[in-house]
Design a protein around this motif. Sequence first.
Motif, short mmCIF file in Angstrom:
data_model
loop_
_atom_site.label_atom_id
_atom_site.label_comp_id
_atom_site.label_asym_id
_atom_site.label_seq_id
_atom_site.Cartn_x
_atom_site.Cartn_y
_atom_site.Cartn_z
N LYS A 109 0.82 -1.21 0.00
CA LYS A 109 0.00 0.00 0.00
C LYS A 109 0.86 1.26 0.00
O LYS A 109 0.51 2.25 -0.63
CB LYS A 109 -0.93 -0.01 1.22
CG LYS A 109 -1.91 -1.16 1.23
CD LYS A 109 -2.64 -1.23 2.56
CE LYS A 109 -3.43 -2.53 2.62
NZ LYS A 109 -3.89 -2.84 3.97
N THR A 110 1.97 1.21 0.74
CA THR A 110 2.81 2.39 0.92
C THR A 110 4.29 1.99 0.95
O THR A 110 4.63 0.81 1.07
CB THR A 110 2.49 3.08 2.26
OG1 THR A 110 2.85 2.18 3.32
CG2 THR A 110 1.03 3.49 2.36
N PHE A 111 5.14 3.00 0.90
CA PHE A 111 6.57 2.77 1.05
C PHE A 111 6.87 2.20 2.43
O PHE A 111 7.69 1.29 2.58
CB PHE A 111 7.34 4.08 0.85
CG PHE A 111 8.80 3.96 1.19
CD1 PHE A 111 9.68 3.30 0.35
CD2 PHE A 111 9.30 4.48 2.38
CE1 PHE A 111 11.02 3.16 0.67
CE2 PHE A 111 10.64 4.36 2.70
CZ PHE A 111 11.50 3.70 1.85
N ALA A 112 6.19 2.73 3.46
CA ALA A 112 6.43 2.24 4.83
C ALA A 112 6.12 0.75 4.94
O ALA A 112 6.85 0.01 5.62
CB ALA A 112 5.60 3.04 5.83
N GLU A 113 5.06 0.29 4.29
CA GLU A 113 4.72 -1.14 4.31
C GLU A 113 5.80 -1.96 3.60
O GLU A 113 6.20 -3.02 4.07
CB GLU A 113 3.36 -1.39 3.65
CG GLU A 113 2.19 -0.93 4.47
CD GLU A 113 1.91 -1.80 5.69
OE1 GLU A 113 2.36 -2.95 5.74
OE2 GLU A 113 1.25 -1.30 6.60
N ALA A 114 6.28 -1.46 2.46
CA ALA A 114 7.33 -2.16 1.72
C ALA A 114 8.61 -2.23 2.55
O ALA A 114 9.25 -3.28 2.65
CB ALA A 114 7.59 -1.45 0.39
N PHE A 115 8.97 -1.13 3.18
CA PHE A 115 10.20 -1.09 3.97
C PHE A 115 10.08 -1.98 5.21
O PHE A 115 11.03 -2.67 5.58
CB PHE A 115 10.53 0.35 4.36
CG PHE A 115 11.93 0.51 4.86
CD1 PHE A 115 12.98 0.65 3.97
CD2 PHE A 115 12.19 0.48 6.22
CE1 PHE A 115 14.28 0.79 4.43
CE2 PHE A 115 13.49 0.61 6.68
CZ PHE A 115 14.54 0.76 5.80
N SER A 116 8.91 -1.98 5.83
CA SER A 116 8.68 -2.84 6.99
C SER A 116 8.81 -4.31 6.60
O SER A 116 9.42 -5.11 7.31
CB SER A 116 7.29 -2.56 7.57
OG SER A 116 7.02 -3.41 8.63
N PHE A 170 14.97 -5.56 -5.12
CA PHE A 170 14.97 -4.22 -5.69
C PHE A 170 13.72 -3.52 -5.18
O PHE A 170 12.62 -4.08 -5.27
CB PHE A 170 14.96 -4.31 -7.22
CG PHE A 170 14.96 -2.98 -7.89
CD1 PHE A 170 16.13 -2.22 -7.96
CD2 PHE A 170 13.81 -2.48 -8.46
CE1 PHE A 170 16.13 -0.99 -8.59
CE2 PHE A 170 13.80 -1.25 -9.09
CZ PHE A 170 14.97 -0.50 -9.16
N ASN A 171 13.88 -2.32 -4.61
CA ASN A 171 12.75 -1.59 -4.04
C ASN A 171 12.64 -0.20 -4.65
O ASN A 171 13.62 0.53 -4.72
CB ASN A 171 12.94 -1.48 -2.52
CG ASN A 171 12.01 -0.46 -1.89
OD1 ASN A 171 12.47 0.55 -1.38
ND2 ASN A 171 10.73 -0.72 -1.91
N VAL A 172 11.43 0.13 -5.07
CA VAL A 172 11.07 1.49 -5.45
C VAL A 172 9.69 1.75 -4.86
O VAL A 172 8.73 1.00 -5.14
CB VAL A 172 11.02 1.70 -6.98
CG1 VAL A 172 10.51 3.10 -7.32
CG2 VAL A 172 12.37 1.45 -7.61
N TYR A 173 9.60 2.74 -4.01
CA TYR A 173 8.39 3.13 -3.31
C TYR A 173 7.68 1.93 -2.70
O TYR A 173 8.15 1.37 -1.73
CB TYR A 173 7.47 3.97 -4.21
CG TYR A 173 6.25 4.49 -3.45
CD1 TYR A 173 6.41 5.34 -2.36
CD2 TYR A 173 4.97 4.10 -3.80
CE1 TYR A 173 5.31 5.78 -1.63
CE2 TYR A 173 3.87 4.55 -3.09
CZ TYR A 173 4.05 5.38 -2.01
OH TYR A 173 2.96 5.81 -1.30
N ASN A 174 6.56 1.49 -3.26
CA ASN A 174 5.78 0.40 -2.67
C ASN A 174 6.05 -0.95 -3.31
O ASN A 174 5.39 -1.93 -3.02
CB ASN A 174 4.28 0.71 -2.75
CG ASN A 174 3.76 0.69 -4.17
OD1 ASN A 174 4.47 1.02 -5.11
ND2 ASN A 174 2.51 0.32 -4.33
#
Length: 105
Positions: free
Chosen positions: A37-44, A63-67
Amino acid sequence: MRPEKLDAAAIAEHLHKMEGWVLAEDGASIWKAFRFKTFAEAFSFMTQCALVAEKLDHHPEWFNVYNKVDVTLSTHDVGGLTELDFKLAARMDKAAEGRMPDHLK
């Protein structure tokens, strides 16, 4: 102890039980795209998976970009897939539960 490389039948059996994971053309890795849903969810998600990867001493290529988090798993020491790859994939799927919007699964 060095992990044992899985044969094609074992890989197919594992993939049959997993949702969204795809075998690379060369048969040496599996891949999945996670969308949150969000960058914070992806990072978590990545943080949780990093802790698991450290415990397993088996680390993803991601590889991560935003979500978005795209993950490739392979056991480089054996030049293919091992039980460790599927163990980490299952733990990643568990970490993603409830974090991804239904329309992005």
